[in-house]
Design an enzyme around this catalytic site. Structure first.
Site, short mmCIF file in Angstrom:
data_model
loop_
_atom_site.label_atom_id
_atom_site.label_comp_id
_atom_site.label_asym_id
_atom_site.label_seq_id
_atom_site.Cartn_x
_atom_site.Cartn_y
_atom_site.Cartn_z
N LYS A 111 2.41 24.88 -35.23
CA LYS A 111 1.29 24.06 -34.76
C LYS A 111 -0.03 24.81 -34.88
CE LYS A 111 3.68 20.58 -32.26
NZ LYS A 111 4.54 20.99 -31.14
N LYS A 194 16.11 12.51 -45.64
CA LYS A 194 16.23 11.94 -44.30
C LYS A 194 15.07 11.03 -43.96
CE LYS A 194 15.14 14.36 -40.04
NZ LYS A 194 13.84 14.97 -39.81
N LYS A 197 9.22 10.37 -39.74
CA LYS A 197 7.83 9.95 -39.72
C LYS A 197 6.98 10.75 -40.71
CE LYS A 197 7.02 7.92 -36.10
NZ LYS A 197 7.28 8.01 -34.68
#
Ligand code: TRP
Length: 329
Positions: A111, A194, A197
């Site tokens: 992050k 897969k 999002k």
């Protein structure tokens, strides 16, 4: 009955990958465990969402969970920010969480790389907040994906550390209940492994029939097999995995035979697959719309969930305060 806790960050609508990867397991667990399923809206603040989006996204997940069959009579469903006790435990746990170990977690490093202008303390202490979510209910099982394994290790470490420091056994060590091992992985239809999002290849529970059809018909295929019984390339295997998840065994076998004798027409397979996905999503979509339009009901369910969760958390916090040495008031 053993206690289970799981949180989901409200970052948009649920897709089939979420359903078969997590929600379906929750539906089973709510019959077997004392479950707390919550919406981790405090965790989502690390990226500074807009106030209007916060309200909307929590209600969206709530409506979708309910539409999928998570039952507030069986499980406690709540919104994290409604249960303030977690903040107090978060504070205590932070006193024994060390900068070095927090900085070393991969999710923090990821992050920090992704949002270099916003490397805030909430991001750093994400694992302590998550540990507080779990420990305040003394959960022994936490259904999570593989990506959460490090956070779970931290939660166990914080539990042990607290117990050792104060010579108590207040916190059981929460075990990860790996969803990735048990649940079905829904493939992407764009050739990627897969549905996710960040892959941008999702079929959402809220997609209408036309949207679902379009997405399925766009699925990547190849020129078709030329030798009987040949192995399926990944994109084709993905289609069959999808059939296996949403269609009947007869349908699967039918197309499998066609593949094996090289007479398969992918257009037919996709049409059938689209119809079967729609048959699955459409009733859920209708229930989502019903729940979403009844914000009073949603708020009532959230309130009841918050009360039940608060009750469980307050009990733990009372003990914790005593252990730490605060006087009772
Ligand atoms: N970190 C989890 C995720 O990103 C969400 C979460 C927050 C959670 N608190 C939790 C999951 C407690 C399980 C238990 O998916």
């Amino acid at each position: 009955m053993e206690t289970v806790v799981s949180g989901i960050r409200p970052t948009g609508n649920l897709h089939l990958g979420n359903y078969f990867g997590a929600v379906k397991s929750f539906l089973q667990m709510q019959n077997e465990y004392n479950c707390y399923f919550f919406i981790a809206d405090w965790h989502s603040l690390t990226t500074h969402p807009k106030p209007a989006d916060i309200v909307k996204s929590a209600r969206t997940i709530l409506a979708e969970y309910l539409a999928c069959g998570i039952d507030p009579e069986k499980a406690t469903i709540y919104i994290q920010s409604d249960v303030k006790e977690v903040l107090e435990l978060y504070l205590y746990l932070n006193m024994n969480a060390y900068l070095g170990e927090l900085e070393r977690t991969t999710s923090f490093k990821d992050k920090a790389r992704k949002q270099p202008d916003n490397v805030n303390a909430g991001l750093l202490t994400y694992p302590t907040l998550m540990a507080a979510d779990i420990l305040m209910h003394k959960a022994v099982k936490v259904p999570v994906g593989k990506d959460q394994e490090q956070n779970m290790e931290m939660a166990r470490k914080f539990a042990r550390r607290f117990n050792t420091m104060y010579g108590t056994e207040i916190f059981p060590e929460p075990a990860s209940f790996s969803l990735s091992d048990k649940a079905v992985k829904v493939p992407g239809l764009d050739g990627s492994g897969k549905m996710g999002k960040s892959e941008g290849n999702c079929i959402y529970l809220m997609d209408d029939a036309e949207t679902v059809r379009k997405k399925v018909m766009k699925a990547v295929t190849d020129a078709g097999p030329t030798t009987p019984n040949s192995e399926k390339p990944e994109v084709i295997q993905n289609l069959f995995t999808f059939l296996d998840i949403v269609s009947t065994k007869d349908t699967y076998d039918y197309f499998n035979e066609k593949y094996n004798d090289c007479s398969i027409r992918y257009g037919d397979l996709k049409k059938q697959l689209a119809a079967d996905v729609v048959a699955f999503t459409e009733p859920i979509r209708e229930r989502i719309l019903e729940f979403s339009s009844d914000t009073q009901l949603l708020d009532k369910i959230a309130k009841t969930g918050a009360e039940k969760s608060s009750e469980s958390a307050a009990k733990t916090l009372k003990e914790v305060r005593q252990i730490i040495g605060f006087r009772e008031i």
